[in-house]
Write an enzyme that holds these catalytic residues in place. Structure first.
Site, PDB file in Angstrom:
ATOM      1  N   SER A 113     -25.877  22.945 -25.944  1.00 53.06           N
ATOM      2  CA  SER A 113     -26.870  23.792 -26.340  1.00 53.06           C
ATOM      3  C   SER A 113     -27.694  24.028 -25.363  1.00 53.06           C
ATOM      4  O   SER A 113     -27.967  23.557 -24.239  1.00 53.06           O
ATOM      5  CB  SER A 113     -27.566  22.925 -27.390  1.00 53.06           C
ATOM      6  OG  SER A 113     -28.799  23.915 -27.894  1.00 53.06           O
ATOM      7  N   SER A 114     -28.098  25.506 -25.376  1.00 54.62           N
ATOM      8  CA  SER A 114     -29.123  26.104 -24.524  1.00 54.62           C
ATOM      9  C   SER A 114     -30.417  25.351 -24.321  1.00 54.62           C
ATOM     10  O   SER A 114     -30.930  25.514 -23.125  1.00 54.62           O
ATOM     11  CB  SER A 114     -29.521  27.666 -24.676  1.00 54.62           C
ATOM     12  OG  SER A 114     -29.924  27.665 -25.713  1.00 54.62           O
ATOM     13  N   CYS A 115     -30.515  24.510 -25.358  1.00 53.58           N
ATOM     14  CA  CYS A 115     -31.996  23.717 -25.349  1.00 53.58           C
ATOM     15  C   CYS A 115     -31.887  22.486 -24.407  1.00 53.58           C
ATOM     16  O   CYS A 115     -32.994  21.920 -24.290  1.00 53.58           O
ATOM     17  CB  CYS A 115     -32.396  23.426 -26.815  1.00 53.58           C
ATOM     18  SG  CYS A 115     -31.377  21.929 -27.453  1.00 53.58           S
ATOM     19  N   TYR A 142     -32.484  15.949 -29.553  1.00 49.82           N
ATOM     20  CA  TYR A 142     -31.265  16.623 -29.730  1.00 49.82           C
ATOM     21  C   TYR A 142     -30.778  17.008 -28.154  1.00 49.82           C
ATOM     22  O   TYR A 142     -29.552  16.805 -28.095  1.00 49.82           O
ATOM     23  CB  TYR A 142     -31.399  17.882 -30.474  1.00 49.82           C
ATOM     24  CG  TYR A 142     -30.297  18.751 -30.794  1.00 49.82           C
ATOM     25  CD1 TYR A 142     -29.281  18.491 -31.677  1.00 49.82           C
ATOM     26  CD2 TYR A 142     -30.146  19.966 -29.856  1.00 49.82           C
ATOM     27  CE1 TYR A 142     -28.133  19.617 -31.906  1.00 49.82           C
ATOM     28  CE2 TYR A 142     -28.944  20.630 -30.143  1.00 49.82           C
ATOM     29  CZ  TYR A 142     -27.944  20.517 -31.019  1.00 49.82           C
ATOM     30  OH  TYR A 142     -27.325  21.386 -31.232  1.00 49.82           O
ATOM     31  N   LYS A 146     -27.385  15.752 -26.165  1.00 50.58           N
ATOM     32  CA  LYS A 146     -26.449  16.584 -25.836  1.00 50.58           C
ATOM     33  C   LYS A 146     -26.159  16.723 -24.344  1.00 50.58           C
ATOM     34  O   LYS A 146     -25.059  16.640 -24.060  1.00 50.58           O
ATOM     35  CB  LYS A 146     -26.719  18.012 -26.227  1.00 50.58           C
ATOM     36  CG  LYS A 146     -26.577  18.553 -27.613  1.00 50.58           C
ATOM     37  CD  LYS A 146     -25.029  18.629 -28.147  1.00 50.58           C
ATOM     38  CE  LYS A 146     -25.010  19.062 -29.466  1.00 50.58           C
ATOM     39  NZ  LYS A 146     -23.739  19.110 -30.129  1.00 50.58           N
ATOM     40  N   HIS A 185     -32.220  27.598 -38.644  1.00 53.30           N
ATOM     41  CA  HIS A 185     -32.681  28.444 -37.584  1.00 53.30           C
ATOM     42  C   HIS A 185     -33.254  29.878 -37.927  1.00 53.30           C
ATOM     43  O   HIS A 185     -33.359  30.046 -39.069  1.00 53.30           O
ATOM     44  CB  HIS A 185     -31.571  28.598 -36.521  1.00 53.30           C
ATOM     45  CG  HIS A 185     -31.129  27.545 -35.759  1.00 53.30           C
ATOM     46  ND1 HIS A 185     -29.921  26.739 -36.380  1.00 53.30           N
ATOM     47  CD2 HIS A 185     -31.460  26.740 -34.634  1.00 53.30           C
ATOM     48  CE1 HIS A 185     -29.691  25.695 -35.711  1.00 53.30           C
ATOM     49  NE2 HIS A 185     -30.489  25.560 -34.639  1.00 53.30           N
TER      50      HIS A 185
HETATM   51  O1  GFB Z   1     -34.128  29.222 -34.187  1.00 53.42           O
HETATM   52  P1  GFB Z   1     -35.218  28.251 -34.373  1.00 53.42           P
HETATM   53  O2  GFB Z   1     -35.539  27.296 -35.317  1.00 53.42           O
HETATM   54  O3  GFB Z   1     -34.652  27.343 -32.987  1.00 53.42           O
HETATM   55  O4  GFB Z   1     -36.607  29.029 -33.789  1.00 53.42           O
HETATM   56  P2  GFB Z   1     -35.339  27.243 -31.659  1.00 53.42           P
HETATM   57  C1  GFB Z   1     -36.627  29.901 -32.684  1.00 53.42           C
HETATM   58  C2  GFB Z   1     -37.953  30.775 -32.865  1.00 53.42           C
HETATM   59  O5  GFB Z   1     -38.258  31.396 -34.250  1.00 53.42           O
HETATM   60  C3  GFB Z   1     -39.153  29.657 -32.896  1.00 53.42           C
HETATM   61  C4  GFB Z   1     -39.403  31.137 -34.833  1.00 53.42           C
HETATM   62  O6  GFB Z   1     -40.220  30.302 -32.045  1.00 53.42           O
HETATM   63  C5  GFB Z   1     -39.560  29.711 -34.209  1.00 53.42           C
HETATM   64  O7  GFB Z   1     -40.909  29.587 -34.352  1.00 53.42           O
HETATM   65  N1  GFB Z   1     -39.287  31.372 -36.175  1.00 53.42           N
HETATM   66  C6  GFB Z   1     -40.001  32.444 -36.763  1.00 53.42           C
HETATM   67  C7  GFB Z   1     -38.513  30.869 -36.971  1.00 53.42           C
HETATM   68  N2  GFB Z   1     -39.879  32.390 -38.002  1.00 53.42           N
HETATM   69  C8  GFB Z   1     -38.963  31.160 -38.446  1.00 53.42           C
HETATM   70  C9  GFB Z   1     -38.482  30.722 -39.384  1.00 53.42           C
HETATM   71  O8  GFB Z   1     -38.819  31.100 -40.681  1.00 53.42           O
HETATM   72  N3  GFB Z   1     -37.699  29.702 -39.246  1.00 53.42           N
HETATM   73  C10 GFB Z   1     -37.388  28.839 -38.073  1.00 53.42           C
HETATM   74  N4  GFB Z   1     -36.454  28.104 -37.988  1.00 53.42           N
HETATM   75  N5  GFB Z   1     -37.689  29.686 -37.007  1.00 53.42           N
HETATM   76  C11 GFB Z   1     -33.699  24.964 -32.023  1.00 53.42           C
HETATM   77  C12 GFB Z   1     -33.577  23.786 -31.303  1.00 53.42           C
HETATM   78  O9  GFB Z   1     -34.896  25.714 -31.303  1.00 53.42           O
HETATM   79  O10 GFB Z   1     -32.508  25.883 -31.411  1.00 53.42           O
HETATM   80  C13 GFB Z   1     -32.382  23.031 -31.606  1.00 53.42           C
HETATM   81  O11 GFB Z   1     -34.716  22.893 -32.103  1.00 53.42           O
HETATM   82  C14 GFB Z   1     -31.329  24.133 -31.069  1.00 53.42           C
HETATM   83  O12 GFB Z   1     -32.467  21.972 -30.697  1.00 53.42           O
HETATM   84  C15 GFB Z   1     -31.244  25.379 -31.628  1.00 53.42           C
HETATM   85  O13 GFB Z   1     -31.126  24.154 -29.505  1.00 53.42           O
HETATM   86  C16 GFB Z   1     -30.188  26.391 -31.030  1.00 53.42           C
HETATM   87  O14 GFB Z   1     -34.542  28.209 -30.548  1.00 53.42           O
HETATM   88  O15 GFB Z   1     -36.789  27.167 -31.381  1.00 53.42           O
END
Ligand code: GFB
Length: 321
Positions: A113-115, A142, A146, A185
């Site tokens: 994953s890119s994280c 996570y 990975k 996500h």
């Molecule tokens: O997609 P996301 O949950 O994952 O959030 P990450 C990406 C960005 O979108 C963050 C914002 O800055 C969130 O604060 N965001 C805005 C939201 N509104 C929302 C919402 O309603 N729901 C969610 N979920 N986000 C994950 C990692 O990080 O990415 C995992 O935690 C994994 O480990 C995955 O690598 C691909 O990109 O921040």
């Protein structure tokens, strides 16, 4: 070490995690290859259990494996359930990789994953950035799991000569994503929120964080196409990034989602929710040199994902439940 290309024709290919968004996309993509796709019926094998995993692999004897089974989730799920994210992922990947070696599997593709890259890695992030700095705290559990999987593939290649490779996808979205607002996500969350706001005539919808972080979003059927390509042509230790080479701010993404859904209200930012990593743009130079580029424009991918949501999640009768 670069071996001859791997032909899928006539092979038995196990897609581990076929019920998930990535696994189901790999199955769709493999339908156009002349191979036998093997999947585990729901409940047949718990990949967190070593004996069950070894038993499954010994009886099914696949030639190749796409290891897409994982505990996944969005920023809040990662941040609040660290034990599940580290334990489940370490257990699944350790069991599958070792059982694949024991069963003589010819090729295995592991999904990172890119994280996994350092929080403040220089952008776009090259594969060499791995393990050069501190991780993003919201998903370090996570990421550690990975990273262990990537290192395990390298170790098995080095010591046992196993043709096991690793791939690092950008943030994914598409059909069969998880639309639960607490654990999803950002893309499925914004689609579900914008749809709900449109249906109820709400004046605004909530977007987490500041809207300023940037994310590179890859449509899952593009990822599946890249994975099949890499399984065939790539055989070496370094992991390969898979992305589009472009990113957007969360605010730009939210605007696009609202346009696709047809929601004209305002967007309200909730600063009590985390932003996570400021930016995660992958360098896709190696991938392009291997002959692959993403095809699906963000707008088209969002429209297809919203169609999936309308047909499968917000179907008449489930709205508001
Ligand atoms: O997609 P996301 O949950 O994952 O959030 P990450 C990406 C960005 O979108 C963050 C914002 O800055 C969130 O604060 N965001 C805005 C939201 N509104 C929302 C919402 O309603 N729901 C969610 N979920 N986000 C994950 C990692 O990080 O990415 C995992 O935690 C994994 O480990 C995955 O690598 C691909 O990109 O921040």
């Amino acid at each position: 070490m670069t071996e001859a290309p791997f032909a899928l024709e006539g092979r038995r290919v196990w897609v581990a995690g076929h019920n998930g968004m990535v696994g189901s996309a790999i199955c769709r993509r493999l339908a156009s290859e002349n191979c036998a796709v093997v999947t585990a019926p729901r409940g047949a094998v718990d990949l967190r259990r070593q004996a069950e995993t070894e038993g499954w692999l010994a009886s099914e004897r696949p030639d190749a494996i796409f290891l897409a089974a994982a505990r996944v989730g969005g920023i809040q799920a990662n941040d609040t359930r660290p034990a599940e994210f580290i334990y489940d992922n370490l257990a699944i990947q350790t069991n599958v990789i070792e059982a694949a070696r024991a069963a003589g599997v010819r090729k295995l593709l592991f999904l990172g994953s890119s994280c996994i890259y350092p929080r403040l890695a220089s952008q776009p992030m090259r594969e060499e950035a791995l393990l050069t700095g501190p991780l993003e705290p919201t998903n370090e559990w996570y990421a550690i799991a990975k990273i262990a999987g990537i290192e395990m593939c390298r170790a098995y290649r080095r010591q046992y000569g196993c043709d096991f490779i690793s791939v690092m996808p950008a943030n994914l979205y598409g059909p069969h994503d998880n639309f639960d607002l607490e654990s999803s996500h950002v893309v499925p969350a914004l689609i579900a929120k914008a749809h709900r706001a449109k249906e109820t005539g709400a004046p605004d919808m909530t977007v987490w964080g500041s809207g300023r972080p940037r994310r590179e979003l890859l449509y899952v059927d593009d990822l599946a196409d890249a994975l099949v390509h890499l399984l065939k042509v790539y055989s070496d230790e370094p992991p390969i990034n898979v992305g589009t080479g472009e990113d957007v701010t969360i605010d730009e993404l939210a605007r696009s989602v609202c346009e696709v859904v047809g929601y004209r209200g305002a967007r309200r930012y909730d600063a009590s929710k985390p932003d996570g990593a400021p930016r995660k743009l992958l360098d896709v130079g190696r991938l392009e040199a291997l002959g692959w580029r993403a095809k699906t424009a963000l707008r088209d991918g969002l429209a297809r994902t919203y169609d999936f949501y309308l047909e499968n999640v917000a179907a008449p009768g489930t709205e508001g439940s």
